[in-house]
Design a protein around this motif. Structure first.
Motif, PDB file in Angstrom:
ATOM      1  N   ASP A   1       0.815  -1.116   0.015  1.00 31.53           N
ATOM      2  CA  ASP A   1       0.077   0.020   0.223  1.00 31.53           C
ATOM      3  C   ASP A   1       0.613   1.149  -0.020  1.00 31.53           C
ATOM      4  OD1 ASP A   1      -2.343  -1.452   0.028  1.00 31.53           O
ATOM      5  OD2 ASP A   1      -2.574  -1.495   2.214  1.00 31.53           O
TER       6      ASP A   1
ATOM      7  N   THR B   1       0.404   4.069  -2.709  1.00 30.64           N
ATOM      8  CA  THR B   1       0.203   5.407  -2.500  1.00 30.64           C
ATOM      9  C   THR B   1       1.164   6.576  -3.106  1.00 30.64           C
ATOM     10  OG1 THR B   1      -1.001   4.330  -0.571  1.00 30.64           O
ATOM     11  CG2 THR B   1      -0.506   6.961  -0.539  1.00 30.64           C
ATOM     12  N   GLU B   2       2.531   5.940  -2.892  1.00 30.33           N
ATOM     13  CA  GLU B   2       3.423   7.111  -3.299  1.00 30.33           C
ATOM     14  C   GLU B   2       3.389   7.406  -4.710  1.00 30.33           C
ATOM     15  OE1 GLU B   2       8.355   7.490  -2.233  1.00 30.33           O
ATOM     16  OE2 GLU B   2       7.586   5.503  -2.655  1.00 30.33           O
TER      17      GLU B   2
ATOM     18  N   ASP C   1       0.345   9.387  -5.316  1.00 26.29           N
ATOM     19  CA  ASP C   1       0.625  10.682  -5.120  1.00 26.29           C
ATOM     20  C   ASP C   1       1.522  11.651  -6.148  1.00 26.29           C
ATOM     21  OD1 ASP C   1       0.470  13.175  -3.068  1.00 26.29           O
ATOM     22  OD2 ASP C   1       2.653  12.638  -3.004  1.00 26.29           O
TER      23      ASP C   1
ATOM     24  N   ALA D   1      -6.795   1.098  -5.046  1.00 22.84           N
ATOM     25  CA  ALA D   1      -6.277   2.228  -4.365  1.00 22.84           C
ATOM     26  C   ALA D   1      -6.594   3.504  -4.962  1.00 22.84           C
ATOM     27  CB  ALA D   1      -4.788   2.172  -4.518  1.00 22.84           C
ATOM     28  N   SER D   2      -6.825   4.635  -4.182  1.00 18.41           N
ATOM     29  CA  SER D   2      -7.458   5.859  -4.787  1.00 18.41           C
ATOM     30  C   SER D   2      -6.820   7.133  -4.047  1.00 18.41           C
ATOM     31  CB  SER D   2      -8.874   6.080  -4.672  1.00 18.41           C
ATOM     32  OG  SER D   2      -9.310   5.856  -3.671  1.00 18.41           O
ATOM     33  N   THR D   3      -6.593   8.247  -4.750  1.00 18.40           N
ATOM     34  CA  THR D   3      -6.096   9.556  -4.006  1.00 18.40           C
ATOM     35  C   THR D   3      -6.751  10.705  -4.584  1.00 18.40           C
ATOM     36  OG1 THR D   3      -4.229  10.681  -3.135  1.00 18.40           O
ATOM     37  CG2 THR D   3      -4.134   9.772  -5.254  1.00 18.40           C
TER      38      THR D   3
END
Length: 473
Positions: A34, A38-39, A42, A99-101
């Motif tokens: 994760d 995430t990195e 981003d 995964a989301s952002t």
């Protein structure tokens, strides 16, 4: 000729021509980690933030975000770009949750150096072995770096743009000088107002009033001094400068390419800011009428003769280069912007003398600007948006907007609405023409990987062979 252009703008290939089938990174990230996912998300969304804040359209911003994600192994992503936010969802397979952002774009910045630097970083990520952490550090350095020029250089660029536009419209030295000084005052005043947090609507209103004030004063003293000048060209130049900072190209491009929500938001912003400019000019003109110094309307004179074409070409080139300088474009991009502005001016003037109207002539010139600007930008390692927006700046309908405003203020409704709708048509034609020219450029000069596979591919997992350190006995 090609060698001369190469010397002017740096004889190197640009992003779209140097994309290769993914050798980098050697090992895509672990989709089950994760933290790594995430990195990467981003990093991708922050790159998208920079390009969206610079006025890039939704389609290009989405492509940039997908490009970064696919490079690190996130090939199945959905990107949603709106006017002020970017959302990204990554599919990690049937056994892992997606995964989301999201990132909100809280600013608008005409820093073309930052845009070009992010473009080069994207190319470097694809062609070299750049871990996500190092890429993120490089992005932080780009976004945190100061402007490449001092603030007075940007003021000089805006002022030179106004003087060039005035000369392009047929103004003499006195009017061009006043346009230069007026724009410098507008830029410094709005910069001061921005420090106090005044909304941009009122900043544009103040700018419109400041653009009209010198014209009112010049009209009052021109008669007694025996000066043969046209004060309204100062207003037209000021309108063009204020309009050049709006995202007209991005709004129309979004509407054409299937992003209606963002297009509507951007177009509303353009309309509101244009209304603020008109309101400021109307206020200054009314004050002038109160003190008995009305500004005379611009006569509907025919186009200038072709014998004036050299002056117009020089003025168009200087105007485009000045706009690029005001937006902190890199030095090698200034030559490309000047070439684009000169090409657009030639096409527009020639089209007018052939018999085409302002809308058709502007659209034809914008297509040439979009096509030539894309090719020149590739040679200069500069995003095509920089050259395209600078190239159409000399063609913005500042004079038509003033004619329409004056007609409405003096009960000439037919003339006023005719000029205003004509100005809207010219603006849309410029943005649509640039979009078409860039599409032709990308279609003809599509990179090999896109011609072969049709889309960006997920990086191939390539493992380094393990080298045994044991001695053979």
């Amino acid at each position: 000729m090609s060698q001369a252009v190469g010397l002017l703008v740096a004889d190197r290939q640009a992003t779209a021509d140097t994309i290769v089938a993914a050798p980098a990174p050697l090992q895509p990230i672990d989709l089950g980690d994760d933290a790594q996912v995430t990195e990467v998300l981003d990093l991708a969304v922050r790159v998208g933030e920079v390009v969206l804040a610079s006025g890039t359209g939704v389609v290009d911003t989405t492509t940039q975000v997908q490009f970064i994600a696919a490079t690190y192994g996130l090939a199945k992503v959905d990107v949603d770009v709106t006017y002020d936010s970017i959302r990204i969802w990554a599919d990690r397979g049937s056994l892992l949750p997606p995964a989301s952002t999201m990132r909100v774009v809280r600013y608008r910045s005409l820093d073309f150096t930052r845009l070009a630097a992010v473009d080069r970083l994207t190319r470097r990520i694809r062609s070299e072995i750049v871990p996500p952490g190092d890429a993120r550090a490089a992005l932080d350095a780009i976004t945190g770096a100061p402007h490449p020029y001092q603030r007075w250089a940007a003021t000089l660029g805006w002022s030179l743009l106004a003087a060039s536009i005035a000369a392009l419209l047929g103004a003499g030295p006195i009017v061009a000088l006043l346009a230069f000084l007026t724009t410098a005052a507008i830029d410094r005043t709005n910069r001061l107002l921005n420090r106090y947090g005044l909304p941009f609507f009122f900043q544009h209103m103040v700018g419109g009033a400041l653009a009209a004030a010198p014209a009112v004063g010049l009209a009052a003293v021109a008669g007694p001094l025996g000066l043969t000048v046209d004060p309204t060209l100062i207003i037209a130049a000021g309108i063009t400068v204020l309009l050049s900072g709006l995202s007209l190209v991005g709004s129309v491009q979004d509407a054409i390419t299937g992003a209606p929500i963002t297009a509507a938001a951007r177009m509303l912003e353009v309309v509101m800011m244009t209304g603020a400019i008109i309101a400021g000019i109307a206020l200054a003109l009314r004050v002038g009428e109160v003190i008995a110094t009305p500004v005379l309307p611009v006569d509907m004179s025919p186009p200038r003769a072709l014998t004036d074409l050299p002056v117009q070409i020089i003025a168009g080139a200087i105007a485009a280069a000045a706009f690029a300088l005001a937006c902190y474009a890199e030095r090698r991009a200034l030559a490309a912007a000047a070439f684009s502005g000169a090409a657009g001016t030639i096409c527009y003037v020639v089209a007018g003398h052939i018999g085409f109207g302002p809308v058709t002539g502007s659209g034809f010139a914008a297509v040439v600007v979009g096509l030539a600007g894309g090719l020149m930008a590739r040679r200069a390692l500069t995003p095509p948006l920089v050259v395209a927006v600078a190239g159409i700046t000399p063609l913005l309908p500042g004079l038509a907007l003033y004619r329409g405003l004056y007609g409405l203020l003096n009960d000439q409704l037919l003339l006023g609405f005719n000029q205003l709708f004509g100005a809207i048509g010219v603006g849309c034609a410029l943005a649509a023409g640039v979009t078409l020219g860039e599409w032709v450029d990308r279609t003809v000069r599509k990179p090999r990987i896109l011609r072969r596979f049709g889309a960006l591919r997920k990086p191939t997992i390539v493992r380094r062979p393990k080298i045994s350190l044991r001695r053979k006995r």
